[in-house]
Motif scaffolding. Structure first.
Motif, PDB file in Angstrom:
ATOM      1  N   HIS A  41       0.859  -1.179   0.000  1.00 40.56           N
ATOM      2  CA  HIS A  41       0.000   0.000   0.000  1.00 40.56           C
ATOM      3  C   HIS A  41       0.900   1.236   0.000  1.00 40.56           C
ATOM      4  CE1 HIS A  41      -3.160   2.806   1.036  1.00 40.56           C
ATOM      5  NE2 HIS A  41      -2.571   3.123   2.179  1.00 40.56           N
ATOM      6  N   GLN A 101      -4.748   8.508  -0.168  1.00 47.27           N
ATOM      7  CA  GLN A 101      -4.840   7.099  -0.541  1.00 47.27           C
ATOM      8  C   GLN A 101      -5.482   6.233   0.547  1.00 47.27           C
ATOM      9  OE1 GLN A 101      -1.970   8.849  -0.345  1.00 47.27           O
ATOM     10  NE2 GLN A 101      -1.096   8.972  -2.376  1.00 47.27           N
ATOM     11  N   PRO A 151      -7.950   3.984   2.439  1.00 44.05           N
ATOM     12  CA  PRO A 151      -9.098   3.219   1.941  1.00 44.05           C
ATOM     13  C   PRO A 151     -10.400   3.711   2.558  1.00 44.05           C
ATOM     14  CG  PRO A 151      -7.782   1.887   3.442  1.00 44.05           C
ATOM     15  CD  PRO A 151      -7.048   3.172   3.242  1.00 44.05           C
ATOM     16  N   GLU A 196     -12.728   2.196   3.988  1.00 41.62           N
ATOM     17  CA  GLU A 196     -13.027   1.619   5.298  1.00 41.62           C
ATOM     18  C   GLU A 196     -12.380   2.413   6.426  1.00 41.62           C
ATOM     19  OE1 GLU A 196     -13.013  -1.661   2.260  1.00 41.62           O
ATOM     20  OE2 GLU A 196     -11.628  -0.074   2.788  1.00 41.62           O
ATOM     21  N   TYR A 214      -4.334   2.106   9.504  1.00 43.23           N
ATOM     22  CA  TYR A 214      -4.487   1.249   8.328  1.00 43.23           C
ATOM     23  C   TYR A 214      -4.469  -0.232   8.723  1.00 43.23           C
ATOM     24  CZ  TYR A 214      -3.658  -0.786   3.744  1.00 43.23           C
ATOM     25  OH  TYR A 214      -3.761  -1.544   2.604  1.00 43.23           O
ATOM     26  N   ARG A 237      -7.373  -3.044   8.092  1.00 46.70           N
ATOM     27  CA  ARG A 237      -7.157  -4.182   7.187  1.00 46.70           C
ATOM     28  C   ARG A 237      -6.975  -5.511   7.911  1.00 46.70           C
ATOM     29  NH1 ARG A 237      -6.025  -3.521   1.873  1.00 46.70           N
ATOM     30  NH2 ARG A 237      -6.860  -5.624   1.868  1.00 46.70           N
ATOM     31  N   SER A 290     -10.304  -5.210   1.193  1.00 46.77           N
ATOM     32  CA  SER A 290     -10.811  -3.855   1.051  1.00 46.77           C
ATOM     33  C   SER A 290     -11.922  -3.842  -0.009  1.00 46.77           C
ATOM     34  CB  SER A 290      -9.671  -2.926   0.620  1.00 46.77           C
ATOM     35  OG  SER A 290     -10.165  -1.645   0.345  1.00 46.77           O
ATOM     36  N   LYS A 291     -12.889  -2.943   0.167  1.00 48.29           N
ATOM     37  CA  LYS A 291     -13.983  -2.837  -0.797  1.00 48.29           C
ATOM     38  C   LYS A 291     -13.500  -2.386  -2.161  1.00 48.29           C
ATOM     39  CE  LYS A 291     -17.432  -1.819   2.681  1.00 48.29           C
ATOM     40  NZ  LYS A 291     -18.301  -0.820   3.284  1.00 48.29           N
ATOM     41  N   ASN A 292     -12.437  -1.571  -2.203  1.00 46.60           N
ATOM     42  CA  ASN A 292     -11.963  -1.064  -3.482  1.00 46.60           C
ATOM     43  C   ASN A 292     -10.726  -1.822  -3.972  1.00 46.60           C
ATOM     44  OD1 ASN A 292     -10.312  -0.054  -1.524  1.00 46.60           O
ATOM     45  ND2 ASN A 292     -10.316   2.050  -2.257  1.00 46.60           N
ATOM     46  N   GLU A 293     -10.438  -2.999  -3.389  1.00 45.87           N
ATOM     47  CA  GLU A 293      -9.282  -3.792  -3.799  1.00 45.87           C
ATOM     48  C   GLU A 293      -9.608  -4.583  -5.063  1.00 45.87           C
ATOM     49  OE1 GLU A 293      -6.724  -7.427  -1.856  1.00 45.87           O
ATOM     50  OE2 GLU A 293      -7.739  -6.014  -0.537  1.00 45.87           O
TER      51      GLU A 293
END
Length: 142
Positions: free
Chosen positions: A21, A100, A102, A104, A123, A127, A136-139
């Motif tokens: 990340h 950046q 996430p 969440e 973070y 995670r 992650s929802k946007n992973e």
């Protein structure tokens, strides 16, 4: 004499699941950091690497030292929360809004990091709740 057995260190296999990340802390001395998380076969965090873009700098060396110490402790069974509760809300420069972060972690707001360690702790809490990876929802899948 102390008869307590020495805790065993869980060494990771040569090939393991990991992800990186990238995040940037703004300010006079903007700092980009790469956080790499390595997991065991069950998805539990067992190592981290923190690499700052400013190779050879004091900040870079200190971040690498923190990451190595955390990794060794995690491999000896120290819970992740021991670190995240200590590092969360630490305040030092650079600090600022991390674009950046996430969803969440930030919700519908921007995430204001008080320091590199504050952001890393927040973070990792997000995670790895209870030490185990949550996607992650946007992973994106690789």
């Amino acid at each position: 004499a102390n008869d307590d057995p020495m805790p065993a260190r869980e060494h990771l296999p040569d090939e393991r699941q990991s992800f990186t990340h990238r995040f940037t802390l703004p300010g006079d001395e903007e700092l980009t950091v790469y956080l790499t998380c390595g997991m065991d076969q069950d998805g539990f965090l067992k190592e981290i690497f923190l690499r700052a873009a400013k190779t050879g700098s004091l900040v870079c060396g200190l971040l690498e030292g923190v990451a190595v110490s955390m990794s060794i402790a995690l491999q000896y069974g120290v819970p992740l929360t021991v670190f995240t509760t200590k590092f969360r809300y630490t305040s030092f420069e650079p600090a600022g809004v991390v674009q950046q972060a996430p969803v969440e972690l930030r919700g519908d707001r921007r995430f204001l990091a008080r320091s590199v360690l504050d952001y890393v702790a927040a973070y990792l809490e997000t995670r790895f709740p209870e030490g185990k990876l949550v996607r992650s929802k946007n992973e994106r899948s690789l």
